[in-house]
Scaffold this active site. Structure first.
Site, PDB file in Angstrom:
ATOM      1  N   CYS A 124      -4.192   0.829  -2.385  1.00 38.17           N
ATOM      2  CA  CYS A 124      -4.073  -0.443  -1.663  1.00 38.17           C
ATOM      3  C   CYS A 124      -3.007  -1.321  -2.317  1.00 38.17           C
ATOM      4  CB  CYS A 124      -5.399  -1.190  -1.693  1.00 38.17           C
ATOM      5  SG  CYS A 124      -6.661  -0.521  -0.604  1.00 38.17           S
ATOM      6  N   GLU A 172       0.337   5.203   0.663  1.00 37.15           N
ATOM      7  CA  GLU A 172      -0.555   6.259   1.159  1.00 37.15           C
ATOM      8  C   GLU A 172      -0.043   7.640   0.761  1.00 37.15           C
ATOM      9  OE1 GLU A 172      -1.039   5.470   5.344  1.00 37.15           O
ATOM     10  OE2 GLU A 172      -2.217   3.661   4.936  1.00 37.15           O
ATOM     11  N   CYS A 217     -10.620  -3.086  -4.257  1.00 40.49           N
ATOM     12  CA  CYS A 217      -9.611  -4.042  -4.736  1.00 40.49           C
ATOM     13  C   CYS A 217     -10.275  -5.262  -5.361  1.00 40.49           C
ATOM     14  CB  CYS A 217      -8.692  -4.461  -3.599  1.00 40.49           C
ATOM     15  SG  CYS A 217      -7.545  -3.165  -3.119  1.00 40.49           S
ATOM     16  N   GLU A 269      -3.133  -4.427  -3.237  1.00 40.61           N
ATOM     17  CA  GLU A 269      -3.621  -5.241  -4.360  1.00 40.61           C
ATOM     18  C   GLU A 269      -3.692  -4.403  -5.636  1.00 40.61           C
ATOM     19  OE1 GLU A 269      -4.945  -4.764  -1.366  1.00 40.61           O
ATOM     20  OE2 GLU A 269      -6.231  -6.423  -0.749  1.00 40.61           O
ATOM     21  N   CYS A 328     -10.218  -5.142   0.133  1.00 45.18           N
ATOM     22  CA  CYS A 328     -11.330  -4.196   0.265  1.00 45.18           C
ATOM     23  C   CYS A 328     -12.208  -4.260  -0.988  1.00 45.18           C
ATOM     24  CB  CYS A 328     -10.802  -2.785   0.499  1.00 45.18           C
ATOM     25  SG  CYS A 328     -10.238  -1.939  -0.991  1.00 45.18           S
ATOM     26  N   ASN A 351       0.830  -1.205   0.000  1.00 48.75           N
ATOM     27  CA  ASN A 351       0.000   0.000   0.000  1.00 48.75           C
ATOM     28  C   ASN A 351       0.868   1.260   0.000  1.00 48.75           C
ATOM     29  OD1 ASN A 351       0.574  -0.963   2.657  1.00 48.75           O
ATOM     30  ND2 ASN A 351      -1.034   0.301   3.553  1.00 48.75           N
TER      31      ASN A 351
END
Ligand code: THU
Length: 153
Positions: free
Chosen positions: A66, A57, A109, A68, A106, A55
């Site tokens: 993310c 940010e 994703c 993925e 999530c 990930n």
């Protein structure tokens, strides 16, 4: 990797353990100073290669990526190596390396992964690392009735 040239059905326990190890390792490279939650993802492709992502940010929180999604972007921006047979996700607090919290991809994703899987019609295995056990699911179970390109008639 044993999944080489195969389908999701040819993936082995060895592939699972190797992919989990890749996901755990790449999580250490996450850029997650805001959540303090590191996530790693590892995708096994049909040619036997593994593509990872962590990930990423941003100070503008909503721009964060993310793990993925980062891995899928890498796959789709490089020469095609075949569909995705399986993937592993591993995450946990950055200040407690090795402490794993069970992470399932999530919702966003799941949709991004479904687009990749749809390119060769596969239904990859998804391994979600955890403190006690690895949860194994099919992507289709994580995102039933998925929206896809077939709707864009
Ligand atoms: N995160 C992922 O990388 N993958 C997921 O499937 C769930 C959440 C990241 C996003 C954010 O950087 C951090 O975990 C906390 O939500």
């Amino acid at each position: 990797m044993n999944g080489q040239g195969g389908s999701p059905d040819s993936v082995t326990p060895l592939d699972r353990d190797t992919l989990i190890a890749h996901a755990r390792a790449v999580a250490a490279h996450a850029h997650a100073p805001y959540s303090g939650f590191n996530v790693g993802a590892a995708l096994l492709l049909a040619d036997g290669s593994v593509v990872t992502g962590a990930n990423v940010e941003n100070a503008s929180y909503g721009l964060s990526l993310c793990a993925e999604t980062v891995a899928v972007a890498k796959v789709l921006s490089e020469p095609w190596r075949g569909g995705v047979l399986a993937l592993a996700v591993s995450g946990g607090p950055a200040d407690a390396p090795g402490s794993t919290v069970q992470v399932t991809p999530c919702g966003r994703c799941r949709q991004v992964l479904m687009e990749l899987a749809g390119l060769d019609g596969s239904d990859p295995l998804v391994w979600c690392d955890g403190p006690d056990e690895v949860l194994e699911l099919r992507l289709s179970a994580l995102l039933p009735h998925a929206f896809g390109p077939g709707a864009l008639v």
